[in-house]
Write an enzyme that holds these catalytic residues in place. Structure first.
Site, PDB file in Angstrom:
ATOM      1  N   PHE B 121       0.822  -1.370   0.127  1.00  0.00           N
ATOM      2  CA  PHE B 121       0.103   0.098   0.016  1.00  0.00           C
ATOM      3  C   PHE B 121       1.079   1.352   0.106  1.00  0.00           C
ATOM      4  CE2 PHE B 121      -2.838   3.139   1.775  1.00  0.00           C
ATOM      5  CZ  PHE B 121      -3.853   2.818   1.113  1.00  0.00           C
ATOM      6  N   ASP B 198       1.285  -5.434   7.818  1.00  0.00           N
ATOM      7  CA  ASP B 198       0.185  -4.496   7.698  1.00  0.00           C
ATOM      8  C   ASP B 198      -1.066  -5.226   7.822  1.00  0.00           C
ATOM      9  OD1 ASP B 198      -1.800  -2.644   6.835  1.00  0.00           O
ATOM     10  OD2 ASP B 198      -0.330  -1.507   5.689  1.00  0.00           O
ATOM     11  N   TYR B 223     -11.120   1.257  10.565  1.00  0.00           N
ATOM     12  CA  TYR B 223     -12.338   1.671   9.753  1.00  0.00           C
ATOM     13  C   TYR B 223     -12.632   0.891   8.748  1.00  0.00           C
ATOM     14  CZ  TYR B 223      -8.405   3.894   7.447  1.00  0.00           C
ATOM     15  OH  TYR B 223      -7.186   4.390   6.787  1.00  0.00           O
ATOM     16  N   LYS B 224     -12.147  -0.234   8.298  1.00  0.00           N
ATOM     17  CA  LYS B 224     -12.398  -0.995   7.238  1.00  0.00           C
ATOM     18  C   LYS B 224     -13.471  -2.304   7.883  1.00  0.00           C
ATOM     19  CE  LYS B 224      -8.198  -0.425   4.734  1.00  0.00           C
ATOM     20  NZ  LYS B 224      -8.732   0.514   3.742  1.00  0.00           N
ATOM     21  N   ARG B 372     -12.855  -2.831  -7.629  1.00  0.00           N
ATOM     22  CA  ARG B 372     -12.543  -3.422  -6.417  1.00  0.00           C
ATOM     23  C   ARG B 372     -14.024  -3.906  -5.580  1.00  0.00           C
ATOM     24  NH1 ARG B 372      -8.288  -1.444  -1.876  1.00  0.00           N
ATOM     25  NH2 ARG B 372     -10.280  -0.227  -1.384  1.00  0.00           N
TER      26      ARG B 372
END
Lengths: 400, 400
Positions: B121, B198, B223-224, B372
């Protein structure tokens, strides 16, 4: 019966906008954690239902990505005296201190010292020590009187051609000493140093005019006089003239020039957004917006006038009620040199604080022997000050 | 009519616990920002009235100061496979990546490389580049296939006696490649390096057992799949064996051994709290607690089983509905190597995404040409997947 001073207070009605103002609690810690506004609960519910729940990921494009800068601009206009584009919200004060100190010392290569005072807030001192160690600098300490703070004379003695950065608090966290920010900034600049102001204990209660003072860098928190809630994100200011040259070490995607390009390497955003790193803490930014609107409505000048009147009243009551018991005023008597809180010292103040908390009177205790009374201008009444001060006397009498 | 797969889904009822589940919106971005729970609005209102408004500054002593570690322990138990005392909540993923990378490279003096892959990322790559530059290290890049990720062979080729630290994503943000974390950890350790995982795209949807895998360091966002809200604080894990030796550079008061002593110099807290810096963001930690409780109730094994079933269904529909139009699956076909999202590529996917957003179908777009679909297990129904996939086909047909 309305207290005579509340009866003539033009800002008295604002108190009703805060949660719990109707309870008998005496709150002397609004300089540490401001009360919530009554608007907050409904605002948060609406946010969850409509904005987070309704817009979902689209909220980032529509509103949230720019929110740190938009609130930063409001904060700049309403309480910091900063033109748009120089303030952003995010992280904690500590993390922002780290970013700005690292940016500053990198911008003054060859200079070897960071100047700060021994009574600066612990996190400022700890971060500076870490930055100095990792960058091969030394700290130069200014010794200050605990009831006062850094004067122009003290700073002039400390700075010189070795000074990279001066780190100062606008209002001292113990004594409430209000530094002469424009004069101290001038002295730092005359020595060729940058200056970083910590506004944690002043933003929202003392007028600040960063652009006019020629300040380079500033940080502050939003949970004290800006009522952002426990651990709400901090703010930082970087003067426009420094933005092209200053960079910070925590190179995150949201401080990069085009976050959603997700390219191979980091290039900092051109403006204040380069001081962001990760995803902005949106939920934590909601409360401060209502408080900023309130301060704007009241006017920061009127807020400061009430702040001075509240602290002066506390000083007066201290002389009358506490001095006879051996309590000493540990804040400046001159209101022009005093921020929004007042500290009284006595060897038993730790015990006095504990006794007061038991009785729903909530001040703070700060070593050595300091009872600290934070009088948040829009949520504190004169009646509350009087009742609280009488209960301090009672608590102390009960312990001696 | 209930979709046949929803009718037999043992977790189907959980969907009703989320805001907006009753609307026709197709939400394929729960892997980027999870939906709020319906419990959130009332919880926040209660917090404002009772906890923040009622307890005020006393909330810190009573509850909030320990909250990052308490939630960290829950997170460790429910989704990370980490015993108590190794996880804390705070800052952003980016800031925690910085802290942990700095801590790690300092713990491997003499070693000169950080190993990571070009498809990690962006914020991971950018932070690593900054840390490498300031610490005089170099980055060693692993090239990966965009539809896959780092394999044991690729990592074994990249690490050696120069490797200080390996930084890897457990689930790749584009392809959803699910790395073989225990094997990759072993390979890094065999080379004498530390490993930093991660977990942003896996925590809460893929079982993680950090202690069992022997992981050194990990970070992730909340927050995912943990539904903490926009910009909710991140988490970090530091294995107990490393806690005494690892320190981080942002030396704040709340990571110090005794914050309220406010002493002259910084000494890190003995445990995981040393990775904190500033005041913990309490408001941002509220939402994730309810989601953690939900995952605990459902069981992370059942969550993963539904996640695999949802992504397999999307793959199957992709074969049937999209492949004939030239759409290519860009995620692993083997569910054992696939995380909680599925990516399909086609040259027009950027335009398809825009067209879908117009019609209240919300996937994400990721270069190059990737649509996605994030299928958050507890809030996504099979009917939603089917409807969404049919609308993807329609949108694509409308553009060709």
């Amino acid at each position: 019966m309305t207290h005579r001073l509340d009866a003539t207070d033009p800002l008295a009605a604002y108190r009703d906008r805060f949660v719990g103002a109707e309870t008998p609690l005496v709150y002397f810690d609004g300089n540490s954690l401001g009360r919530p506004l009554t608007a907050m609960g409904p605002r948060l519910s609406r946010f969850v239902e409509e904005e987070w729940g309704g817009r979902l990921i689209r909220g980032w494009d529509e509103r949230w990505l720019e929110l740190p800068q938009r609130i930063g601009d409001d904060l700049g206009r309403v309480v910091l005296g900063a033109a748009a584009g120089q303030v952003t919200i995010g992280d904690s004060t500590t993390v922002l201190l780290y970013k700005l100190m690292r940016a500053a010392v990198a911008a003054r290569p060859g200079r070897t010292e960071i100047v700060l005072d021994r009574d600066n807030f612990p996190t400022d001192r700890y971060v500076a020590a870490g930055v100095a160690e990792e960058c091969g600098l030394t700290l130069r300490w200014i010794d200050v009187d605990l009831t006062a703070g850094v004067t122009p004379e003290l700073l002039a003695d400390a700075v010189g051609e070795r000074t990279a950065l001066v780190v100062l608090s606008h209002v001292a966290y113990r004594s409430a000493w209000l530094a002469d920010a424009p004069e101290l900034t001038r002295i730092a600049h005359d020595a060729g140093a940058l200056v970083l102001w910590d506004l944690c204990h002043s933003a929202g209660s003392v007028p600040v005019t960063l652009d006019e003072w020629g300040v380079d860098l500033a940080v502050g928190c939003t949970y004290k006089y800006l009522n952002g809630g426990p651990g709400s994100p901090a703010f930082c200011y970087v003067a426009e003239r420094h933005l092209p040259e200053l960079t910070q070490p925590i190179q995150g995607w949201l401080g990069s020039v085009d976050p959603f390009l997700m390219g191979p390497s980091y290039a900092p955003a051109p403006g204040i957004r380069r001081f962001q790193s990760g995803t902005p803490p949106i939920l934590g930014m909601l409360a401060m917006q209502d408080m900023l609107a309130l301060v704007k409505e009241a006017g920061i000048g009127a807020v400061r006038a009430k702040s001075v009147a509240l602290t002066s009243y506390a000083v007066e009551l201290g002389d009358e009620l506490l001095a006879p018991a051996g309590v000493v005023l540990a804040s400046p008597r001159d209101p022009a040199r005093r921020g929004g809180h007042v500290t009284f010292t006595h060897p038993l103040m730790r015990e006095v604080t504990a006794a007061l908390w038991e009785r729903d009177v909530v001040p703070d205790y700060r070593d050595p022997g300091g009872l600290r009374l934070g009088l948040s201008p829009l949520s504190t009444s004169y009646a509350e000050v009087e009742r609280g001060m009488r209960l301090v006397r009672e608590a102390l009498a009960g312990l001696t």
